[in-house]
Design an enzyme around this catalytic site. Structure first.
Site, PDB file in Angstrom:
ATOM      1  N   ARG A  95       0.842  -1.212   0.000  1.00 22.21           N
ATOM      2  CA  ARG A  95       0.000   0.000   0.000  1.00 22.21           C
ATOM      3  C   ARG A  95       0.871   1.253   0.000  1.00 22.21           C
ATOM      4  NH1 ARG A  95       0.419   3.717   2.783  1.00 22.21           N
ATOM      5  NH2 ARG A  95       0.178   2.594   4.737  1.00 22.21           N
ATOM      6  N   SER A 141      14.405  17.374  10.394  1.00 26.94           N
ATOM      7  CA  SER A 141      13.111  18.024  10.147  1.00 26.94           C
ATOM      8  C   SER A 141      12.078  16.976   9.769  1.00 26.94           C
ATOM      9  CB  SER A 141      13.304  19.046   9.008  1.00 26.94           C
ATOM     10  OG  SER A 141      12.096  19.636   8.672  1.00 26.94           O
ATOM     11  N   GLY A 142      11.320  16.510  10.774  1.00 28.58           N
ATOM     12  CA  GLY A 142      10.332  15.459  10.523  1.00 28.58           C
ATOM     13  C   GLY A 142       8.916  15.984  10.685  1.00 28.58           C
ATOM     14  N   TRP A 167      14.435   8.984   5.075  1.00 27.91           N
ATOM     15  CA  TRP A 167      13.272   8.114   5.266  1.00 27.91           C
ATOM     16  C   TRP A 167      12.305   8.229   4.091  1.00 27.91           C
ATOM     17  CZ3 TRP A 167      13.989   4.515   8.605  1.00 27.91           C
ATOM     18  CH2 TRP A 167      14.696   4.766   9.777  1.00 27.91           C
ATOM     19  N   LEU A 244       0.014  15.338   1.367  1.00 23.61           N
ATOM     20  CA  LEU A 244      -0.127  14.437   2.522  1.00 23.61           C
ATOM     21  C   LEU A 244      -1.599  14.130   2.786  1.00 23.61           C
ATOM     22  CD1 LEU A 244       2.556  15.804   5.015  1.00 23.61           C
ATOM     23  CD2 LEU A 244       2.758  13.978   3.341  1.00 23.61           C
ATOM     24  N   GLN A 284     -13.985 -17.412  27.298  1.00 22.58           N
ATOM     25  CA  GLN A 284     -14.593 -16.075  27.352  1.00 22.58           C
ATOM     26  C   GLN A 284     -13.574 -14.976  27.085  1.00 22.58           C
ATOM     27  OE1 GLN A 284     -16.627 -15.845  31.125  1.00 22.58           O
ATOM     28  NE2 GLN A 284     -18.467 -16.794  30.317  1.00 22.58           N
ATOM     29  N   GLU A 368       3.503  10.017   7.653  1.00 26.74           N
ATOM     30  CA  GLU A 368       2.314  10.781   7.240  1.00 26.74           C
ATOM     31  C   GLU A 368       1.678  11.522   8.412  1.00 26.74           C
ATOM     32  OE1 GLU A 368       1.223  11.227   4.318  1.00 26.74           O
ATOM     33  OE2 GLU A 368       1.963   9.589   3.065  1.00 26.74           O
ATOM     34  N   PHE A 388       1.187  23.122  18.646  1.00 29.27           N
ATOM     35  CA  PHE A 388       2.320  22.405  18.035  1.00 29.27           C
ATOM     36  C   PHE A 388       3.657  22.905  18.565  1.00 29.27           C
ATOM     37  CE2 PHE A 388      -1.025  22.138  14.805  1.00 29.27           C
ATOM     38  CZ  PHE A 388      -1.023  20.789  14.544  1.00 29.27           C
TER      39      PHE A 388
END
Ligand code: TGC
Ligand code: FAD
Length: 389
Positions: A95, A141-142, A167, A244, A284, A368, A388
């Site tokens: 995916r 910077s992610g 990445w 994104l 159960q 993401e 943030f």
């Protein structure tokens, strides 16, 4: 006898139209025929057969499938989401490949590119002959892409790019990269073909998650591009963030596929495994696990379908997407972790799909937009206060 099918207990299938059902059936078959028998080996080897699978995915119209023209299938958003779900029931790496190609590499060219750029790149990408990647994240910077250091400066008509991207799914194997860089004019997107002098693509090794997926680093060292390499329509951080939104939408469906595959494997296992003189499914505590998993996956699928219908009505916002991504990746990961316990020692073996999905979903939770970033986006949307920074 069971009353409900484990694969779709609330019968969401009955709400699909014929095209959507056809997409589900075709992608499920593709995964069965070309992925399930091999994916454990790919995962163990740390390998994804890009050049074999990309043309197959292209032939089925799965690359850039919700885009119009230029060889793209132009399906509904719901059909795209359902395809992601079925692909991820095979493996999150599969995916991921489709998300990155369609939503992160093709979408910006489609939405922000010039007509020449669209004509040059999109048909080959839709066919799976040209593989793309999307370079936003950097070593420093992610979650905060506004802090990126990669920059592009004008030199006559040309652009000269310096920096690195980390990445990057397909980054080591891509034929073309969409790279986001700081300019005097704000953040802009650039189309960087593989082989351009000053552009190096490296493989990232030692991953313990998404092993059946290629991940790389992009290094730009005085990489010179022609003036028309910039995407003319994207200015500022809203350019990459809008891409994104598209990919996150695919993930909010897709993750449920990994959850569903873990769930069905666990239900099958506990029906066959006997301890204390009874099948594990007769206890159960096991049934409580099954009920919790059923509820989480059913709620997640209903949410995904609702958000998909909103997207097809052009009513979906990035805040809606944050709700879906956070809720459904968390639900899928919870289901996979519970499924893993139900298989006992076999739960850690690659001979069963559960541990593979479980560790893959750790990446899906991080990329993401991490769970925390989506929580902050939802918090901002509800309170009106950005927390943030
Ligand atoms: P903020 O001040 O909120 O916004 C800056 C500008 O962007 C606009 N904007 C958006 N536009 C479209 N979609 C969105 N979701 C948007 N969110 C914000 C905003 O309107 C503004 O526009 P303008 O015109 O006024 O300038 O930005 P911020 O710096 O405060 O950051 C917000 C935050 C933290 C939510 C954002 O930076 C973020 O989402 N961070 C997470 C980064 C991330 O998700 N990276 C993913 C990299 S790609 C990847 O992981 C691929 S994995 C692929 C796979 O294998 O499947
Ligand atoms: P950081 O941003 O350093 O965050 C570390 C931790 O701190 C996280 O838990 C985070 O939620 C938390 N945190 C950060 N800020 C805050 C805050 N304000 N408040 C509270 N907590 C906070 N990127 C691309 O551009 N293209 C790709 O194709 C791509 N593919 C990927 C494939 C894989 C397999 C992986 C693992 C990552 C990929 N990424 C890609 C990168 C991914 O998008 C980033 O890893 C992600 O955005 C997080 O950034 P980071 O890893 O630098 O973590």
């Amino acid at each position: 006898m069971p009353n409900l099918p484990a694969i779709d207990p609330i019968d969401l299938r009955s709400t699909l139209d014929d095209d959507e059902r056809a997409v589900v059936a075709a992608v499920r078959q593709l995964v069965k025929d070309q992925v399930l028998d091999h994916v454990e080996e790919w995962f163990e080897r740390g390998y994804f057969p890009v050049r074999e699978l990309a043309p197959e995915l292209g032939k089925m119209g799965l690359l850039g499938m919700h885009l119009d023209g230029y060889g793209c299938a132009g399906t509904s958003a719901v059909a795209y989401g359902l395809a992601c779900l079925e692909l991820e029931a095979g493996d999150s790496g599969l995916r991921s490949f489709v998300s990155v190609q369609g939503s992160l590499a093709m979408f910006p060219i489609h939405k922000y590119g010039s007509e020449e750029q669209r004509q040059q790149w999109l048909p080959g990408m839709a066919a799976g002959e040209i593989v793309g990647c999307f370079g936003l994240t950097e070593p420093d910077s992610g979650s905060d892409p506004a802090s990126m250091r990669t920059h592009a400066r004008r030199d006559g008509e040309d652009w000269v790019l310096n920096g690195s991207k980390m990445w990057i799914t397909n980054g080591n194997v891509a034929d073309v990269a969409v790279v986001w860089a700081r300019t005097e004019d704000g953040i802009r997107g650039f189309i960087v073909p593989a082989g351009t002098p000053g552009f190096e693509q490296r493989t990232i090794h030692h991953k313990m998650s998404l092993r059946a997926s290629e991940t790389g680093e992009l290094v730009l060292d005085n990489c010179r591009l022609p003036g028309d390499a910039m995407l003319p329509g994207a200015a500022g951080l809203s350019g990459p963030l809008s891409c994104l939104n598209e990919a996150r939408f695919g993930i909010l469906f897709g993750a449920l596929g990994a959850g569903r595959a873990s769930f069905t494997a666990a239900v099958d296992y506990v029906g066959n495994r006997t301890q204390f003189g009874k099948p594990l499914s007769a206890f159960q505590l096991t049934q409580h696990k099954i009920a919790e998993m059923t509820v989480k996956l059913s709620a997640g699928t209903a949410l995904a379908m609702h958000l998909g219908r909103l997207k097809d009505d052009h009513q979906l916002t990035s805040d809606h997407v944050s709700i879906g991504k956070l809720a459904n990746v968390r639900a899928a990961l919870d289901v996979a972790r519970t499924a893993r316990t139900m298989l006992g020692a076999n739960g850690i073996s690659l001979e069963y799909p559960v541990i593979r999905h479980m560790v893959n979903l750790e990446s899906v939770m991080t990329y993401e937009g991490t769970e925390e970033i989506h929580a902050l986006a939802i918090g901002r949307a509800i309170t009106g206060i950005a927390a943030f920074a």
